[in-house]
Design a protein around this motif. Structure first.
Motif, PDB file in Angstrom:
ATOM      1  N   PRO A  84       0.932  -1.153  -0.122  1.00 11.23           N
ATOM      2  CA  PRO A  84       0.121   0.039   0.042  1.00 11.23           C
ATOM      3  C   PRO A  84       0.669   1.281  -0.131  1.00 11.23           C
ATOM      4  O   PRO A  84       2.159   1.130   0.310  1.00 11.23           O
ATOM      5  CB  PRO A  84      -0.856  -0.044   1.293  1.00 11.23           C
ATOM      6  CG  PRO A  84      -0.788  -1.634   1.556  1.00 11.23           C
ATOM      7  CD  PRO A  84       0.543  -2.045   1.248  1.00 11.23           C
ATOM      8  N   GLU A  85       0.232   2.251  -0.382  1.00 12.61           N
ATOM      9  CA  GLU A  85       1.096   3.509  -0.519  1.00 12.61           C
ATOM     10  C   GLU A  85       1.353   4.161   0.996  1.00 12.61           C
ATOM     11  O   GLU A  85       0.521   3.850   1.972  1.00 12.61           O
ATOM     12  CB  GLU A  85       0.000   4.711  -1.250  1.00 12.61           C
ATOM     13  CG  GLU A  85       0.903   5.786  -1.408  1.00 12.61           C
ATOM     14  CD  GLU A  85       0.062   6.995  -1.972  1.00 12.61           C
ATOM     15  OE1 GLU A  85       0.446   8.307  -2.135  1.00 12.61           O
ATOM     16  OE2 GLU A  85      -1.125   6.788  -2.306  1.00 12.61           O
ATOM     17  N   GLY A  86       2.575   4.509   1.023  1.00 15.73           N
ATOM     18  CA  GLY A  86       3.161   5.108   2.346  1.00 15.73           C
ATOM     19  C   GLY A  86       3.819   3.839   3.030  1.00 15.73           C
ATOM     20  O   GLY A  86       4.338   4.160   4.384  1.00 15.73           O
ATOM     21  N   THR A  87       3.943   2.743   2.866  1.00 13.80           N
ATOM     22  CA  THR A  87       4.683   1.745   3.279  1.00 13.80           C
ATOM     23  C   THR A  87       6.379   2.063   2.945  1.00 13.80           C
ATOM     24  O   THR A  87       6.650   1.968   2.029  1.00 13.80           O
ATOM     25  CB  THR A  87       4.373   0.293   2.768  1.00 13.80           C
ATOM     26  OG1 THR A  87       3.139   0.097   2.846  1.00 13.80           O
ATOM     27  CG2 THR A  87       5.211  -0.809   3.518  1.00 13.80           C
ATOM     28  N   HIS A 123      -1.608  -1.693  14.894  1.00 12.17           N
ATOM     29  CA  HIS A 123      -2.933  -1.476  15.523  1.00 12.17           C
ATOM     30  C   HIS A 123      -2.905  -0.378  16.405  1.00 12.17           C
ATOM     31  O   HIS A 123      -3.702   0.237  17.009  1.00 12.17           O
ATOM     32  CB  HIS A 123      -3.411  -2.546  16.306  1.00 12.17           C
ATOM     33  CG  HIS A 123      -2.790  -3.296  17.196  1.00 12.17           C
ATOM     34  ND1 HIS A 123      -1.367  -4.188  16.979  1.00 12.17           N
ATOM     35  CD2 HIS A 123      -2.490  -3.229  18.474  1.00 12.17           C
ATOM     36  CE1 HIS A 123      -0.877  -4.664  17.903  1.00 12.17           C
ATOM     37  NE2 HIS A 123      -1.386  -3.818  19.098  1.00 12.17           N
ATOM     38  N   PHE A 124      -1.426   0.018  17.085  1.00 14.13           N
ATOM     39  CA  PHE A 124      -1.256   1.123  17.996  1.00 14.13           C
ATOM     40  C   PHE A 124      -1.672   2.448  17.477  1.00 14.13           C
ATOM     41  O   PHE A 124      -1.994   3.357  18.007  1.00 14.13           O
ATOM     42  CB  PHE A 124       0.143   1.217  18.415  1.00 14.13           C
ATOM     43  CG  PHE A 124       0.353  -0.104  19.305  1.00 14.13           C
ATOM     44  CD1 PHE A 124      -0.072  -0.064  20.842  1.00 14.13           C
ATOM     45  CD2 PHE A 124       0.963  -1.195  18.875  1.00 14.13           C
ATOM     46  CE1 PHE A 124       0.377  -1.166  21.547  1.00 14.13           C
ATOM     47  CE2 PHE A 124       1.340  -2.209  19.730  1.00 14.13           C
ATOM     48  CZ  PHE A 124       1.030  -2.108  20.804  1.00 14.13           C
ATOM     49  N   ARG A 125      -1.580   2.523  16.143  1.00 18.42           N
ATOM     50  CA  ARG A 125      -2.063   3.923  15.293  1.00 18.42           C
ATOM     51  C   ARG A 125      -3.375   4.236  15.660  1.00 18.42           C
ATOM     52  O   ARG A 125      -3.723   5.558  15.536  1.00 18.42           O
ATOM     53  CB  ARG A 125      -1.726   3.902  13.861  1.00 18.42           C
ATOM     54  CG  ARG A 125      -0.357   3.739  13.655  1.00 18.42           C
ATOM     55  CD  ARG A 125       0.375   4.862  14.110  1.00 18.42           C
ATOM     56  NE  ARG A 125      -0.086   5.923  13.255  1.00 18.42           N
ATOM     57  CZ  ARG A 125       0.534   6.518  12.071  1.00 18.42           C
ATOM     58  NH1 ARG A 125       1.482   5.791  11.530  1.00 18.42           N
ATOM     59  NH2 ARG A 125      -0.095   7.465  11.499  1.00 18.42           N
ATOM     60  N   GLU A 126      -4.429   3.188  15.823  1.00 17.82           N
ATOM     61  CA  GLU A 126      -5.744   3.465  15.704  1.00 17.82           C
ATOM     62  C   GLU A 126      -6.571   2.663  16.919  1.00 17.82           C
ATOM     63  O   GLU A 126      -7.714   3.246  16.952  1.00 17.82           O
ATOM     64  CB  GLU A 126      -6.357   3.034  14.635  1.00 17.82           C
ATOM     65  CG  GLU A 126      -6.103   1.375  14.282  1.00 17.82           C
ATOM     66  CD  GLU A 126      -6.094   1.087  12.767  1.00 17.82           C
ATOM     67  OE1 GLU A 126      -6.912   1.929  11.949  1.00 17.82           O
ATOM     68  OE2 GLU A 126      -6.372  -0.157  12.427  1.00 17.82           O
ATOM     69  N   GLN A 174       1.595   3.058   9.594  1.00 16.02           N
ATOM     70  CA  GLN A 174       0.472   2.304   9.622  1.00 16.02           C
ATOM     71  C   GLN A 174       0.787   0.621   9.548  1.00 16.02           C
ATOM     72  O   GLN A 174       0.355  -0.258  10.106  1.00 16.02           O
ATOM     73  CB  GLN A 174      -0.674   2.807   8.728  1.00 16.02           C
ATOM     74  CG  GLN A 174      -2.094   1.740   8.938  1.00 16.02           C
ATOM     75  CD  GLN A 174      -2.508   1.889  10.235  1.00 16.02           C
ATOM     76  OE1 GLN A 174      -3.116   3.030  10.551  1.00 16.02           O
ATOM     77  NE2 GLN A 174      -2.488   0.920  11.024  1.00 16.02           N
ATOM     78  N   GLN A 175       1.358   0.351   8.262  1.00  9.77           N
ATOM     79  CA  GLN A 175       1.963  -1.087   7.866  1.00  9.77           C
ATOM     80  C   GLN A 175       3.396  -0.848   7.860  1.00  9.77           C
ATOM     81  O   GLN A 175       3.812  -0.235   7.102  1.00  9.77           O
ATOM     82  CB  GLN A 175       1.258  -1.422   6.994  1.00  9.77           C
ATOM     83  CG  GLN A 175       1.478  -0.789   5.547  1.00  9.77           C
ATOM     84  CD  GLN A 175       0.342   0.394   5.295  1.00  9.77           C
ATOM     85  OE1 GLN A 175      -0.410   0.558   6.076  1.00  9.77           O
ATOM     86  NE2 GLN A 175       0.550   1.218   4.419  1.00  9.77           N
ATOM     87  N   PHE A 176       4.238  -1.866   8.354  1.00 14.44           N
ATOM     88  CA  PHE A 176       5.687  -1.893   7.918  1.00 14.44           C
ATOM     89  C   PHE A 176       6.196  -3.284   8.263  1.00 14.44           C
ATOM     90  O   PHE A 176       5.252  -4.159   8.617  1.00 14.44           O
ATOM     91  CB  PHE A 176       6.238  -1.148   9.320  1.00 14.44           C
ATOM     92  CG  PHE A 176       6.266  -1.456  10.673  1.00 14.44           C
ATOM     93  CD1 PHE A 176       6.890  -2.485  11.265  1.00 14.44           C
ATOM     94  CD2 PHE A 176       5.114  -1.180  11.327  1.00 14.44           C
ATOM     95  CE1 PHE A 176       6.577  -2.873  12.603  1.00 14.44           C
ATOM     96  CE2 PHE A 176       4.789  -1.231  12.672  1.00 14.44           C
ATOM     97  CZ  PHE A 176       5.639  -2.177  13.184  1.00 14.44           C
ATOM     98  N   VAL A 177       7.416  -3.664   7.769  1.00 11.34           N
ATOM     99  CA  VAL A 177       8.030  -4.792   7.662  1.00 11.34           C
ATOM    100  C   VAL A 177       8.964  -5.116   8.706  1.00 11.34           C
ATOM    101  O   VAL A 177       9.777  -4.329   9.017  1.00 11.34           O
ATOM    102  CB  VAL A 177       8.561  -4.958   6.096  1.00 11.34           C
ATOM    103  CG1 VAL A 177       9.329  -6.484   6.199  1.00 11.34           C
ATOM    104  CG2 VAL A 177       7.573  -4.778   5.102  1.00 11.34           C
ATOM    105  N   HIS A 214     -10.787  -5.267   5.574  1.00 12.86           N
ATOM    106  CA  HIS A 214     -11.385  -4.403   4.464  1.00 12.86           C
ATOM    107  C   HIS A 214     -10.676  -3.277   4.324  1.00 12.86           C
ATOM    108  O   HIS A 214     -10.395  -2.776   2.895  1.00 12.86           O
ATOM    109  CB  HIS A 214     -12.675  -3.839   5.253  1.00 12.86           C
ATOM    110  CG  HIS A 214     -13.614  -4.929   5.369  1.00 12.86           C
ATOM    111  ND1 HIS A 214     -14.070  -6.097   4.535  1.00 12.86           N
ATOM    112  CD2 HIS A 214     -14.473  -5.425   6.449  1.00 12.86           C
ATOM    113  CE1 HIS A 214     -15.148  -6.852   4.850  1.00 12.86           C
ATOM    114  NE2 HIS A 214     -15.264  -6.500   6.266  1.00 12.86           N
ATOM    115  N   ARG A 215      -9.766  -2.840   5.152  1.00 17.63           N
ATOM    116  CA  ARG A 215      -8.827  -1.957   4.767  1.00 17.63           C
ATOM    117  C   ARG A 215      -7.708  -2.074   3.836  1.00 17.63           C
ATOM    118  O   ARG A 215      -7.452  -1.360   2.900  1.00 17.63           O
ATOM    119  CB  ARG A 215      -8.477  -1.001   5.983  1.00 17.63           C
ATOM    120  CG  ARG A 215      -9.309  -0.257   6.913  1.00 17.63           C
ATOM    121  CD  ARG A 215      -8.797   0.318   8.261  1.00 17.63           C
ATOM    122  NE  ARG A 215      -7.794   1.271   7.771  1.00 17.63           N
ATOM    123  CZ  ARG A 215      -7.203   1.980   8.675  1.00 17.63           C
ATOM    124  NH1 ARG A 215      -7.360   1.761  10.139  1.00 17.63           N
ATOM    125  NH2 ARG A 215      -6.314   2.763   8.221  1.00 17.63           N
TER     126      ARG A 215
END
Length: 744
Positions: A410-413, A646-649, A630-633, A674-675
């Motif tokens: 996803p964009e921003g990764t 999940h800590f972001r939200e 939000q998502q990272f490797v 879904h996201r």
């Protein structure tokens, strides 16, 4: 008479007797006191949401600010009003509660209180509490009860201005008995089913009460002194068995007139103790005032008569209870009888549904809610990780090693790989050159290790500084700030010296000056304790980081931050001093983890290859995780994983409850799925690793990490096979147990 007639007659007689008893007239004073107390307690409850903490109200912090809310099954459509309407909603509920207490516009106020409070209750499932559910039930049944027939503004107005239209029953303040019966039944059920739930092996051995037992032991031992033969476990057992016998017996004791005062005294002792031990808010006050409904319906008048020095007999039944008019006694309407029977049947059977579901409800949470299963377990989440499994992003490189297809992400990764480490065992001698770390307070930091070639410290600093400057100038066209790393003790000393030098220039008020010096002294004290502590104790490290963060966010942040940023890597995570000369590179444009420009520049420094971030995930707080994307490797167990942050939200207070409840984890995984699909156009699997400690046992996995939670259903009336069974391997009993999630 046929046999059918003979068998039907007793049943009809029993029904007739019940309808007569429920319809008989009694004094409405007791119900009026219940209404007044309930309304005033609800006003108090609503006012607590308007308390300001950290510049915002509880309404804003708990309901308006979180990015997402956990909802009850079937109620995901219940969402918060936009501000300021959400605050207005709370105010309306508070006003409705006050009107209920006053008995003004009673029916409308009761309906508003029920609908308004139930809406608040349904907004956030992680806040579930048994007494919140009880509030909704009581506010609902009060709508249909004639609780304003006595001592209410409605009755006063009706008597003064509408004398001709007031029925005799309302002018006399009498009510049918069924409201008293229904309230007694509901409260009896709360206690009795709470006692039944305590009939389990954990409770009978006192295990869920290790924390309050130790607190009570320390309090008693510090005030009156206790014999050496009495240990904390004995108080744990006393609290457990005392609570069990109280819950099972108090309803019966309240129903029998001769033991009612004993039950009231036990109730007062029980709830006052709970008020100081557990964070259960208004429940002790509500429970104590509600208990009075078990006394004779005219007890308030008897108390008033005693105050006025008139003769009274509290144990004697009043004429309103025992009067038997000569004419045929009225019966409760069949419609009301059926409604009462349905409510009683529902409340008597619904809480027992967990007996029909396989497994321990305290562990699986299946059938746990809405069942009066109160204060049964101490449950704490030690670890929760959401992993995305998407074949489009997981690939292998030319050497056959795991790799990431960054273009499919996803964009921003960020093109970064966070390698999980134990900061206590990190060897800087193995990592010369440029290193990126992720740490508390700082987030990403750039560290340069000159290595072991320069033998002199100053030479190492000079050589390392020159190499960093050359690399930055060549790659990014600028020169960063480069400073040697210092210890935490050196940082405290430097901050104190800078403050003394610049105190007069800063023109600080006496209050700000005093607060800053207190924070600095607190940090110094915490650092000394941290240096003296035994290895492996994490509590002191957390307090140290909190003290340092208060300084970092103080009004003098511009003065202290340049010093704090130089603290040696991983010191705030409890790691020992590295013993090497390390340089801290301060270049703000590169420390914003989600900045697209920062990621591009870091890729330039790494030669276009994904850059590595060394991270001690086991010692990070929620706030530290929030600095990550939000998502990272990550690279762990020789595998690359796509982690959903999940800590972001999810707020910390939400995570504390959601991480130990499988159905909430399932709900969140569905949202993540879904996201992910919305961002990539592909359906990805969501797998969750969750370690939970219950009743101070060894932490274990709560749900299967091999199951894709987006593809398995959630069963509400049968066991979900993806919830793993619980084992019972015990930890040692500590005097200071870890923080737990104990629910009332």
């Amino acid at each position: 008479m046929t046999s059918a007639d003979r068998s039907a007659k007793p049943s009809a007689s029993w029904l007739e007797f019940a309808r007569v008893q429920l319809a008989r007239s009694v004094d409405g004073a007791s119900l009026a006191v219940f209404r007044i107390c309930f309304g005033l307690i609800m006003v108090w409850h609503m006012l607590k949401y308007f308390q300001v903490n950290g510049g915002i109200t509880e309404i804003e912090r708990v309901f308006a600010s979180p990015p997402l809310h956990f909802t009850y099954p079937g109620f995901d459509w219940v969402q918060p009003w936009p501000q300021p309407w959400l605050t207005v909603h709370f105010a309306v509920v508070g006003v409705a509660a006050l009107l209920v207490a006053l008995g003004l516009f009673y029916r409308t106020a009761c309906a508003t209180l029920f609908l308004g409070y139930t809406y608040i209750f349904l907004l956030e499932a992680t806040l579930y509490n048994n007494h919140y559910y009880l509030i909704s039930l009581l506010s609902f049944v009060l709508i249909f009860m004639p609780a304003a027939r006595c001592w209410s503004l409605d009755n006063l107005i009706a008597r003064r201005f509408h004398k001709q239209s007031v029925p005799p029953t309302e002018s006399s303040g009498t009510i049918p008995f069924w409201p008293i019966f229904l309230l007694r039944f509901q409260l009896f059920l709360v206690y009795f089913y709470g006692g039944i739930a305590k009939l389990n092996g954990d409770w009978l051995t006192g295990e869920p009460l290790y924390a309050p037992g130790n607190m009570l032991y320390d309090f008693l031992n510090g005030t009156i002194g206790l014999p050496e033969s009495l240990q904390p476990i004995h108080l744990c057992l006393f609290l457990a068995w005392g609570g069990l016998f109280y819950d099972l017996s108090v309803g019966f004791l309240l129903l029998w007139g001769r033991t009612r005062w004993i039950a009231l005294a036990a109730t007062a002792l029980f709830h006052i103790h709970n008020h100081f031990i557990f964070p259960i808010g208004i429940f002790p006050a509500m429970a104590l005032s509600s208990t009075l409904i078990f006394f004779a319906p005219d007890w308030p008048r008897q108390v008033w008569a005693w105050i006025c020095r008139q003769h009274w007999n509290f144990a004697r039944k009043t004429s309103s209870e025992t009067a038997r008019p000569a004419k045929r006694q009225p019966q409760l309407a069949m419609g009301i009888t059926i409604a009462l029977a349905a409510f009683v049947f529902w409340q008597a059977t619904w809480p027992l549904r967990h007996f029909l579901i396989e497994g321990d409800a305290n562990w699986t949470e299946e059938g746990q809610d809405f069942s009066w299963r109160m204060m049964l377990r101490a449950k704490a989440a030690g670890h929760l990780t959401c992993l995305i499994v998407d074949p489009a992003i997981h690939t292998t490189n030319a050497k056959g090693r795991p790799a990431i297809n960054w273009e499919a992400c996803p964009e921003g990764t960020p093109q970064a790989i966070h390698i999980a480490i134990d900061s206590h065992q990190f060897k800087w001698s193995h990592h010369p050159g440029l290193t990126i770390t992720h740490e508390p307070i700082f987030g990403h930091r750039l560290i340069y290790n000159p290595g072991s070639i320069p033998t002199d410290r100053q030479e190492a600093i000079d050589v390392g500084r020159q190499k960093v400057q050359d690399q930055w100038n060549k790659t990014l066209g600028r020169t960063p700030s480069i400073e040697p790393a210092i210890s935490l003790s050196e940082a405290v000393m430097m901050i104190r010296e800078r403050f003394q030098q610049r105190a007069d220039q800063l023109q600080l008020s006496a209050e700000v000056r005093e607060i800053f010096l207190q924070q600095l002294a607190e940090l110094e004290h915490e650092n000394e304790l941290h240096l003296q502590q035994a290895a492996g104790i994490e509590q002191r490290r957390v307090q140290l980081v909190n003290s340092l963060q208060r300084l970092y966010l103080s009004p003098l942040a511009d003065m202290v931050r340049p010093v704090i940023q130089r603290i040696e890597p991983f010191v705030l995570q409890g790691a020992p001093a590295s013993g090497q000369t390390l340089l801290v590179i301060i270049d703000p444009p590169l420390t914003a983890a989600e900045s697209v420009d920062a990621q591009a520049q870091l890729l330039k420094l790494s030669g276009g290859e994904p850059y590595v971030v060394w991270t001690d995930f086991s010692r990070m707080r929620p706030g530290d995780y929030r600095r990550l994307p939000q998502q990272f490797v990550t690279f762990d167990d020789r595998q690359l994983h796509m982690v959903w942050n999940h800590f972001r939200e999810i707020e910390p207070y939400q995570l504390d409850k959601a991480a130990v409840r499988p159905w909430m984890i399932h709900q969140y995984a569905q949202k993540v799925g879904h996201r992910w699909q919305a961002a990539t156009g592909r359906r990805g699997e969501v797998r969750v690793e969750s370690y939970v400690m219950m009743n101070y046992t060894v932490p274990q996995m709560l749900i299967s990490p091999e199951v894709d939670l987006t593809s398995v259903p959630l069963h509400h009336f049968s066991h979900n096979a993806w919830i793993l069974p619980r084992n019972h391997r015990r930890l040692g009993i500590a005097n200071q147990p870890v923080s737990t999630n104990v629910r009332r």
